[in-house]
Write a protein that holds these residues in place. Structure first.
Motif, PDB file in Angstrom:
ATOM      1  N   TRP A  94     -13.681  -0.850   7.546  1.00 41.30           N
ATOM      2  CA  TRP A  94     -13.369  -1.876   6.877  1.00 41.30           C
ATOM      3  C   TRP A  94     -13.208  -3.065   7.647  1.00 41.30           C
ATOM      4  N   LYS A 101      -9.798  -8.411   2.494  1.00 35.11           N
ATOM      5  CA  LYS A 101     -10.238  -6.978   2.916  1.00 35.11           C
ATOM      6  C   LYS A 101     -11.557  -6.847   2.404  1.00 35.11           C
ATOM      7  N   VAL A 136     -10.050  -2.248  -3.105  1.00 33.14           N
ATOM      8  CA  VAL A 136     -10.730  -3.502  -2.296  1.00 33.14           C
ATOM      9  C   VAL A 136     -12.336  -3.284  -2.521  1.00 33.14           C
ATOM     10  N   ALA A 262     -10.194  -8.881  -5.742  1.00 29.07           N
ATOM     11  CA  ALA A 262     -10.445  -7.658  -5.152  1.00 29.07           C
ATOM     12  C   ALA A 262     -10.788  -6.352  -5.866  1.00 29.07           C
TER      13      ALA A 262
END
Ligand code: HXC
Length: 529
Positions: A94, A101, A136, A262
Motif C-alpha cells: 500500500w 491511501k 481503500v 475511498a
C-alpha cells in the motif's frame, strides 16, 4: 542458478544480531532486485517499466510499504522447484496517491512472465482482503501471462479466488486495472470485473485465448495488438482509457482517483469552489442549435457547465452516441450522462444503453450524483437492434436509473422523444429535479411522425393534403411540443434560461447533499444483464 533464486538464506554467516540484520538486508535486496538484469533490459526495450518502477511512479514518493516480499512458491514440477524467486512475480502493498491511501499489486513480467501460481495468487488475495476491509481503493498493474502453467489447478483456483474477491469488493471500494503487457486468460478476466480499465497502446493486450490457439482452432491469423490491443478494446468498450505510454496511463489513474471516494461509505472529495457557481453559461445559447435535427458536440455543453471546463470522459471511443464522465460543479463531483447529437443523432442503442447503465451503477455505488443532459430522438429503430435484444439492453439503462439512490438531476435541453425520454432519468422514474430549457420538446414522437399517425385519415381525405398536414403539424407542436405542458403537470420542476443551467444544477446538488433513500430489504435485484 544464483542464491537469489534458490537459497533459503543469503548464504552469509549469521552469528549475531548484527550478522542477522546484515543477512536480512541482503535477502531484502534480492527480493527488491527481483528481475535479472536481462529481464529488466527487455522490459525497457519494449517501452515498458518494471513492476517496481511502475509503483514508484504511481505513488507519492516514499509512501510504498510492501507486503510479503519474501514469499516464494512451493511448486516442484516441470523444473521450477529449483527456481524460487522472492515475491513470486508480484509486488503487493500500500501507499498514497495525493496523500490518500491505496492498495496496489503489480505483476513482475521478469518472473515466470508474471504468471500466477498459488503463492502469487495468495499475495493478491491478501492485498484485496486488506483493501476491502479497510475501505481503500485497489489498483492492479497488470503485466502477466495468466495462469502459471506449471502449477495447474492451483493456478486456476488462485484466479477463482481473485474473481470472487473482485465481485465481493465491487461497489465497496473502487477497483482499477491498468493493462501494461500481454494479459492472457485470468489476467484479462479479473480486470473485466473491475470498475475501470486503462490500457497502453502497442504493449498491452487482453484476450482469453491468444493468437496461436485461435489460429489452431479457427484458422484466423491475427497479432496481439489486432486481437486485443488498446484501440481494439477502446472500441469494444472493454477499456475505459487508452494511452500512448505508461506515464500517461499512471497520470490518468491519479487524476481519476481525485474524483472518487475511498469506499462506498464516503463521499467523493470535494474540489475548490474557485469557479463561480452562478457564472452564466452564455455560450449554451449558441452551442445548441434551435433546429432539432442539427448536430452539435454535447461535450461543449458539458465543458461550459462544469468547473473550469474540466471533464474526464470515459469510454470515449465506444458508443459515441452517449457521453459519460466525471467532473465537478461548484466543487461537487458529478457523473454526467449526455446524449451526443453528433453521433447517430444521439439515439439510444444497445451499446449506448450498456455504456451508460454501467456508469450509472458505478456512480450510485460510490455516492456520485448523476446529472443527465437530454437531447434524444428515441431508440434506434432497426431489425438488427431488435434481433440483438435492444429490449433487454435498453432495460439495463432503465434499471440502472430506476435503482439509483444518489442525487439525480435531469436537464431537458432540446428534444426528448418517446421511451428514450422516460429512460433518460425522467421524473417518472425517479429523478429528483428536472429542468427544461425553453426550446425543449418532450413528446411521444416528433411532430411530423405524430401527425402522420393520428391524422392519417384527415390528411388523406383533405382537398389539399400538404397544407392540411402542415396545419396539423403546427397544431401538434403548439399543443404538446414545449416544456410548459410538462411543467404545468409537475413533470418538469422548472423551465430555466439555459444560461442558468450551471447555477440551477449547483443549487440542486446543494439541496440534495443530504438525500437519503431506504430501499426495501432484499438480497439484490435482478438486473437484465
Ligand atoms: C508459466 C509462463 C507463462 C505461463 C509465459 N511464461 N507464460 N510461465 N505460465 N502461463 C514464461 C515463459 O516460459 C518465459 O519464461 C517467460 O514467461 C516469458 O515468456 P515469453 O513467451 O518468452 O514472453 P513473450 O514472448 O513476451 O510472450 C508473452 C506471452 C506468452 C504472450 C504472455 O508467454 C504466452 O502466450 N504465454 C501463455 C499465455 C497463456 O496461455 N496463459 C494461460 C491463460 S489461461 P523464461 O523462463 O523462458 O523467461 C488462464 C486460466 C484462467 O489464465 C482463466 C480463468 C477464466
Amino acid at each position: 542458478m544464483g542464491a537469489r533464486e534458490n537459497g533459503t538464506t543469503s548464504g552469509l554467516p549469521a552469528e549475531g544480531p548484527r550478522d542477522r540484520t546484515a543477512e536480512l538486508a541482503v535477502i531484502r535486496q534480492r527480493a527488491v532486485d527481483g528481475l535479472n538484469a536481462e529481464a529488466e533490459a527487455r522490459q525497457h526495450r519494449l517501452g515498458k517499466l518494471t513492476a517496481r518502477e511502475r509503483i514508484d511512479r504511481l505513488l507519492d514518493p516514499g509512501t510504498f510499504r510492501e507486503l510479503e516480499m519474501l514469499r516464494r512458491h512451493r511448486a516442484t514440477d516441470f523444473g521450477i522447484g529449483d527456481r524460487r524467486p522472492y515475491t513470486d512475480g508480484v509486488i503487493t502493498g500500500w501507499g498514497a496517491i495525493d496523500g490518500r491511501k491505496v492498495f496496489v499489486y503489480a505483476h513482475d513480467f521478469g518472473i515466470f512472465g508474471g504468471s500466477l501460481g498459488e503463492a502469487h495468487a495468495a499475495k493478491i488475495h491478501k492485498v484485496m482482503d486488506l483493501a476491502e476491509s479497510s475501505g481503500v481503493p485497489l489498483i492492479g498493474l497488470n503485466d502477466g501471462a495468466g495462469a502459471r502453467i506449471q502449477e495447474g489447478v492451483l493456478a486456476l483456483a488462485g484466479y477463482g479466488g481473485i474473481f470472487r474477491r473482485n465481485v465481493q469488493a465491487s461497489g465497496v471500494i473502487p477497483q482499477i486495472s491498468v493493462m501494461l503487457g500481454p494479459c492472457a486468460g485470468g489476467a484479462a478476466y479479473s480486470p473485466a470485473l473491475t470498475d475501470f480499465v486503462l490500457m497502453v497502446r502497442e504493449t498491452a493486450s487482453m484476450y482469453v485465448t491468444g493468437p496461436d490457439v485461435i489460429k489452431a482452432v479457427t484458422g484466423e491469423e491475427i497479432d496481439f495488438e489486432g486481437l486485443g490491443g488498446a484501440d481494439v478494446h477502446a472500441r469494444s468498450g472493454q477499456a475505459t482509457f487508452v494511452h500512448d505510454d505508461e506515464d500517461d496511463a499512471l497520470g490518468t489513474l491519479r487524476y481519476l482517483l481525485s474524483f472518487l471516494p475511498a469506499n462506498n461509505r464516503e463521499f467523493p472529495p470535494e474540489g475548490p469552489v474557485d469557479d463561480p457557481v452562478d457564472r452564466p453559461c452564455d455560450a449554451l445559447l449558441d452551442i445548441v442549435p434551435h433546429s432539432p435535427n442539427q448536430p452539435y458536440d454535447v461535450r461543449q455543453v458539458i465543458e461550459e457547465i462544469v468547473d473550469h471546463g474540466e471533464f474526464l470522459e470515459l469510454q470515449q471511443a465506444w458508443a459515441g452516441n452517449i457521453v459519460i464522465g466525471l467532473a465537478r460543479i461548484g466543487g461537487h463531483v458529478v457523473g454526467l450522462v449526455a446524449n451526443q447529437p453528433m453521433v447517430l443523432a444521439g439515439v439510444l442503442d444497445i451499446e449506448a444503453s450498456q455504456k451508460a447503465a454501467r456508469f450509472i451503477r458505478f456512480c450510485d455505488c460510490f455516492n456520485i450524483p448523476l446529472v443527465t443532459l437530454v437531447d434524444v430522438p428515441g431508440f434506434l429503430p432497426g431489425v438488427d437492434q431488435e434481433h440483438h435484444a435492444i429490449i433487454r439492453n435498453g432495460a439495463k439503462l432503465l434499471y440502472a436509473y430506476c435503482e439509483a439512490t444518489v442525487p439525480r438531476i435531469q436537464v431537458l435541453m432540446r428534444k426528448a422523444y418517446g421511451g428514450a425520454y422516460i429512460v433518460m432519468d425522467s421524473r417518472s422514474i425517479g429523478t429528483d429535479l428536472s429542468f427544461a430549457w425553453p426550446s425543449n420538446e418532450v413528446a411521444v414522437m416528433g411532430a411530423e411522425a405524430a401527425t402522420n399517425v393520428i391524422h392519417r385519415r384527415t390528411i388523406l381525405a383533405a382537398e389539399n393534403p400538404q397544407d392540411t398536414r402542415r396545419v396539423l403539424i403546427e397544431e401538434y407542436q403548439r399543443t404538446l411540443m414545449h416544456p410548459y405542458y410538462g411543467a404545468e403537470r409537475g413533470l418538469v420542476d422548472d423551465v430555466i434560461d439555459p444560461r442558468d443551467t450551471r447555477s440551477a444544477i449547483h443549487a440542486g446538488l446543494e439541496m440534495l447533499r443530504s438525500k437519503r433513500v431506504s430501499l426495501p430489504q432484499r438480497k439484490h435485484g435482478n438486473s437484465p444483464l
